[in-house]
Design a protein around this motif. Sequence first.
Motif, mmCIF file in Angstrom:
data_model
loop_
_atom_site.group_PDB
_atom_site.id
_atom_site.type_symbol
_atom_site.label_atom_id
_atom_site.label_comp_id
_atom_site.label_asym_id
_atom_site.label_seq_id
_atom_site.Cartn_x
_atom_site.Cartn_y
_atom_site.Cartn_z
ATOM 1 N N LYS A 24 -3.455 10.213 12.805
ATOM 2 C CA LYS A 24 -2.544 10.635 11.746
ATOM 3 C C LYS A 24 -1.245 9.845 11.756
ATOM 4 N N ASP A 54 1.716 10.946 8.755
ATOM 5 C CA ASP A 54 1.231 10.985 7.367
ATOM 6 C C ASP A 54 2.227 11.671 6.443
ATOM 7 N N GLU A 55 2.821 12.753 6.906
ATOM 8 C CA GLU A 55 3.730 13.528 6.052
ATOM 9 C C GLU A 55 4.962 12.720 5.673
ATOM 10 N N ALA A 58 4.009 9.829 3.344
ATOM 11 C CA ALA A 58 3.816 10.278 1.964
ATOM 12 C C ALA A 58 5.147 10.497 1.274
ATOM 13 N N ARG A 59 6.127 11.010 2.007
ATOM 14 C CA ARG A 59 7.462 11.220 1.421
ATOM 15 C C ARG A 59 8.113 9.896 1.053
ATOM 16 N N ARG A 61 6.505 7.087 0.462
ATOM 17 C CA ARG A 61 5.729 6.518 -0.641
ATOM 18 C C ARG A 61 6.194 7.093 -1.962
ATOM 19 N N ARG A 62 6.402 8.391 -2.016
ATOM 20 C CA ARG A 62 6.850 9.030 -3.254
ATOM 21 C C ARG A 62 8.209 8.480 -3.676
ATOM 22 N N GLU A 88 2.090 12.292 -3.905
ATOM 23 C CA GLU A 88 2.615 12.546 -2.568
ATOM 24 C C GLU A 88 1.648 13.404 -1.762
ATOM 25 N N ARG A 89 1.020 14.373 -2.426
ATOM 26 C CA ARG A 89 0.064 15.226 -1.723
ATOM 27 C C ARG A 89 -1.249 14.507 -1.437
ATOM 28 N N GLY A 90 -1.500 13.410 -2.155
ATOM 29 C CA GLY A 90 -2.712 12.644 -1.907
ATOM 30 C C GLY A 90 -3.966 13.305 -2.407
ATOM 31 N N GLU A 200 -1.804 3.515 -8.003
ATOM 32 C CA GLU A 200 -2.715 3.229 -6.897
ATOM 33 C C GLU A 200 -3.164 1.774 -6.900
ATOM 34 N N GLN A 203 -0.263 -0.352 -5.651
ATOM 35 C CA GLN A 203 -0.128 -0.296 -4.199
ATOM 36 C C GLN A 203 -1.264 -1.034 -3.507
#
Length: 240
Positions: A24, A54-55, A58-59, A61-62, A88-90, A200, A203
């Motif tokens: 992770k 991961d969390e 993701a933040r 990335r957003r 963000e939640r994927g 997507e 990226q």
Amino acid sequence: MGRHMTSAKTGQCIVCGRTFPLSKMHRTGYLRPHLAEMIVEEVKDCDENSLICDEDLARFRRRYVEKLLDEERGELSELDKRVLDSFERGASTVQRSIAGLLERNPTFGERVADKVASFGGSWTFILSFLGVLVVWMAINVVGLFAQPFDPYPFILLNLVLSCLAALQAPVIMMSQRRQEEKDRMRSENDYMINLRAELEIRQLHEKIDHQMAHQWERLAEMQQIQIELLERHGGGRSPS
């Protein structure tokens, strides 16, 4: 060197400081350059060997995607924010939520409105109504009854037609309005799906470019090592 490995199977996130399994975690050196730069700007101890969970990834990335959209489109709309939330939640929660709204059970009034609109716009209704009008006028003109119930100029028939039109028009408008709402939701859903796909793909392109750049650096390093080995090997030979 920034915080990264804590054991063989776990690592410490450089952002939140918590420990996670390595499955992770992500090494910042393998991230896209612009995303890695954003993390480095916020976390001063971060380097290419640091790990991020991961969390937090993701933040970031957003925030990165939100910055791109803000630069291209200016103020973000509500749909853009919903796409960013799902991004963000994927997960494809946007598509599922819209599909749930479209598939909900209509109320009794909505079902009646749809049936009235469907029947009122068919040839069955037109021919049936035309037949009723012909029979109505024939009965009152030919005089099948001793006393016509609606003699010419058919005032009662005009009243019935007026009442029918007054009731049918709003019912059909109710059905059309519900159909317009469905079309609007579908168009919004298509927009969000297209926007998500665009983000997507963008990226993915950045990731491929980043990986190719790393591969070229490794190839150049390997070639340099080979050249040095060949030079040493050739320099160590004695002339014949």
